[in-house]
Design a protein around this motif. Structure first.
Motif, PDB file in Angstrom:
ATOM      1  N   ALA A  88      46.652   6.336 -19.090  1.00 29.07           N
ATOM      2  CA  ALA A  88      46.440   7.198 -20.256  1.00 29.07           C
ATOM      3  C   ALA A  88      45.011   7.726 -20.292  1.00 29.07           C
ATOM      4  N   LEU A  89      44.038   6.863 -19.971  1.00 29.36           N
ATOM      5  CA  LEU A  89      42.640   7.301 -19.959  1.00 29.36           C
ATOM      6  C   LEU A  89      42.403   8.363 -18.891  1.00 29.36           C
ATOM      7  N   ALA A  90      43.021   8.166 -17.711  1.00 30.09           N
ATOM      8  CA  ALA A  90      42.872   9.150 -16.634  1.00 30.09           C
ATOM      9  C   ALA A  90      43.521  10.474 -17.023  1.00 30.09           C
ATOM     10  N   ASN A  91      44.728  10.397 -17.599  1.00 31.57           N
ATOM     11  CA  ASN A  91      45.424  11.616 -18.033  1.00 31.57           C
ATOM     12  C   ASN A  91      44.641  12.323 -19.131  1.00 31.57           C
ATOM     13  N   TYR A  92      44.097  11.533 -20.052  1.00 33.69           N
ATOM     14  CA  TYR A  92      43.338  12.112 -21.166  1.00 33.69           C
ATOM     15  C   TYR A  92      42.116  12.864 -20.653  1.00 33.69           C
ATOM     16  N   ALA A  93      41.372  12.246 -19.723  1.00 33.39           N
ATOM     17  CA  ALA A  93      40.174  12.892 -19.182  1.00 33.39           C
ATOM     18  C   ALA A  93      40.527  14.191 -18.474  1.00 33.39           C
ATOM     19  N   ASP A  94      41.602  14.152 -17.681  1.00 35.03           N
ATOM     20  CA  ASP A  94      42.027  15.346 -16.932  1.00 35.03           C
ATOM     21  C   ASP A  94      42.495  16.443 -17.884  1.00 35.03           C
ATOM     22  N   LEU A  95      43.328  16.079 -18.852  1.00 38.22           N
ATOM     23  CA  LEU A  95      43.876  17.078 -19.768  1.00 38.22           C
ATOM     24  C   LEU A  95      42.820  17.601 -20.735  1.00 38.22           C
ATOM     25  N   LYS A  96      41.859  16.775 -21.093  1.00 35.35           N
ATOM     26  CA  LYS A  96      40.799  17.241 -21.987  1.00 35.35           C
ATOM     27  C   LYS A  96      39.996  18.349 -21.312  1.00 35.35           C
ATOM     28  N   ALA A  97      39.722  18.169 -20.014  1.00 35.40           N
ATOM     29  CA  ALA A  97      39.011  19.214 -19.273  1.00 35.40           C
ATOM     30  C   ALA A  97      39.861  20.480 -19.159  1.00 35.40           C
ATOM     31  N   THR A  98      41.165  20.289 -18.973  1.00 34.41           N
ATOM     32  CA  THR A  98      42.060  21.448 -18.851  1.00 34.41           C
ATOM     33  C   THR A  98      42.177  22.190 -20.180  1.00 34.41           C
ATOM     34  N   VAL A  99      42.235  21.446 -21.287  1.00 37.86           N
ATOM     35  CA  VAL A  99      42.275  22.075 -22.613  1.00 37.86           C
ATOM     36  C   VAL A  99      40.987  22.861 -22.858  1.00 37.86           C
ATOM     37  N   ALA A 100      39.842  22.297 -22.435  1.00 38.07           N
ATOM     38  CA  ALA A 100      38.566  23.005 -22.581  1.00 38.07           C
ATOM     39  C   ALA A 100      38.579  24.306 -21.776  1.00 38.07           C
ATOM     40  N   GLU A 101      39.181  24.236 -20.578  1.00 40.29           N
ATOM     41  CA  GLU A 101      39.304  25.449 -19.757  1.00 40.29           C
ATOM     42  C   GLU A 101      40.174  26.482 -20.462  1.00 40.29           C
ATOM     43  N   GLY A 102      41.291  26.010 -21.045  1.00 37.75           N
ATOM     44  CA  GLY A 102      42.175  26.925 -21.773  1.00 37.75           C
ATOM     45  C   GLY A 102      41.485  27.530 -22.980  1.00 37.75           C
ATOM     46  N   SER A 103      40.674  26.738 -23.680  1.00 30.88           N
ATOM     47  CA  SER A 103      39.948  27.242 -24.847  1.00 30.88           C
ATOM     48  C   SER A 103      38.943  28.313 -24.436  1.00 30.88           C
ATOM     49  N   GLY A 121      51.609  26.049 -20.171  1.00 35.57           N
ATOM     50  CA  GLY A 121      51.633  25.062 -19.085  1.00 35.57           C
ATOM     51  C   GLY A 121      50.899  23.791 -19.471  1.00 35.57           C
ATOM     52  N   ILE A 122      49.728  23.940 -20.121  1.00 37.21           N
ATOM     53  CA  ILE A 122      48.980  22.766 -20.590  1.00 37.21           C
ATOM     54  C   ILE A 122      49.810  21.998 -21.621  1.00 37.21           C
ATOM     55  N   GLN A 123      50.427  22.718 -22.535  1.00 35.65           N
ATOM     56  CA  GLN A 123      51.252  22.089 -23.570  1.00 35.65           C
ATOM     57  C   GLN A 123      52.353  21.226 -22.951  1.00 35.65           C
TER      58      GLN A 123
END
Length: 334
Positions: A88-103, A121-123
């Motif tokens: 979960a921590l690994a997924n969170y770190a990866d997805l947080k960066a991807t959400v920042a990219e999307g923002s 796709g991120i969703q």
């Protein structure tokens, strides 16, 4: 003597029964793929010990086996928890960066369709990933902000389009009205036809609302029709040569090609709207009759677009052939 014997026999029978219950329960727990279900089996076995007459050594023997099973299951549950937490921590770190990219993309990009698809796709990735509830909620909140930003930019661009479309409408309306008057009154047929063609060219690529475009194009088509009827009358009365008639025919080709091109553009925009609607339904994960209906309408729109593209190509070929003939010297014509 009989009174002393009964408690001993009862303890022996209880031991045998509980030992069998323990054996079966441990077997069920060992076969279960769900660790929490397995622990439930052990808790159920534990309840059999309460109030049961047993010799101390028998109780300790069976209870030790049960506690060992508890220890093993608890260790596996802890391993599973740690493994989930790590993932979960690994997924969170990866997805947080991807959400920042999307923002960031939502703020900078004006390719709204591509940005929207990227956010969808991120969703989907967030929905499928192993995450703690608070992590998932945080990521969804950040993603929703990006969706809101895209919608805001799209609304702003739509307003800009509407303002520009109104200005273009007023300018073209004046040109079309002037062309209509010329078509009704002038005897300079060739110059009027060229003027109407110039107005027609103004429609290509210009920003304008559909209803405004249709209104002005209808008026322009009326001008072409009026000019065409006056030319027909002119040809009948004055018996003009073949070249003049072909010039008129060439203008009709232009009108048909333009009309088909405008219709094609509308159908392409309609197809894009249908695809956007289908994307929304698919992203929501709903299987419905609305989705099936949209797919059918998309297929129909695609086939209609292909037909119009073929018609335009055919008309352009005929127009080009006629243009070549018109450019040949008079003595080369049949």
């Amino acid at each position: 003597m009989e009174a002393d014997k009964n408690p001993e026999e009862e303890s022996t029978l209880n031991y045998i029964s509980l030992k069998e219950t323990l054996k079966l329960g441990l077997a069920r727990a060992g076969q279960s793929k769900d660790l929490r279900e397995a622990k439930g089996y052990l808790i159920e076995i534990q309840s059999h010990f309460k109030g049961l007459k047993l010799r101390r050594e028998d109780r300790e023997e069976l209870y030790t086996k049960l506690q060992n099973a508890f220890a093993e299951v608890n260790a596996k549950i802890e391993d599973e928890r740690l493994e989930f937490e790590y993932e979960a921590l690994a997924n969170y770190a990866d997805l947080k960066a991807t959400v920042a990219e999307g923002s960031s993309l939502a703020v900078k990009s004006r390719d709204f369709r591509a940005t929207w698809d990227f956010l969808i796709g991120i969703q989907n990735r967030i929905k499928a990933a192993k995450l703690f509830r608070e992590q998932r909620e945080e990521l969804f909140t950040g993603l929703q902000d990006a969706f809101t930003t895209v919608k805001s930019w799209r609304d702003e661009e739509r307003q800009t389009f509407e303002n520009e479309a109104q200005q273009n409408y007023l300018r073209l309306k004046a040109l079309v009205e002037k062309g209509l008057i010329q078509a009704e009154e002038t005897h300079e047929y060739k110059d009027t036809r060229e003027y109407l063609k110039k107005i027609q060219a103004e429609f290509k690529g210009i920003k304008m609302a559909h209803e405004q475009r249709e209104e002005l194009y209808s008026r322009l088509q009326t001008a072409f029709d009026i000019l065409g009827k006056r030319l027909d009358e002119f040809f009948r009365n004055k018996k003009k040569n073949w070249s003049v008639k072909m010039q008129y025919k060439l203008s009709q080709f232009e009108v048909e090609i333009f009309e088909l091109s405008e219709a094609l553009k509308k159908e392409q925009e309609y197809l894009s709207d249908l695809e956007d609607q289908l994307d929304i339904i698919v992203s929501a994960g709903r299987e419905s009759s609305a989705k099936i209906g949209l797919e059918a309408r998309i297929g129909s729109a695609q086939r209609s677009i292909e037909r119009k593209q073929k018609q335009i190509l055919s008309l352009e070929m005929e127009r080009n052939e006629l243009q070549v003939r018109l450019e040949q010297p008079d003595d080369d014509r049949e």
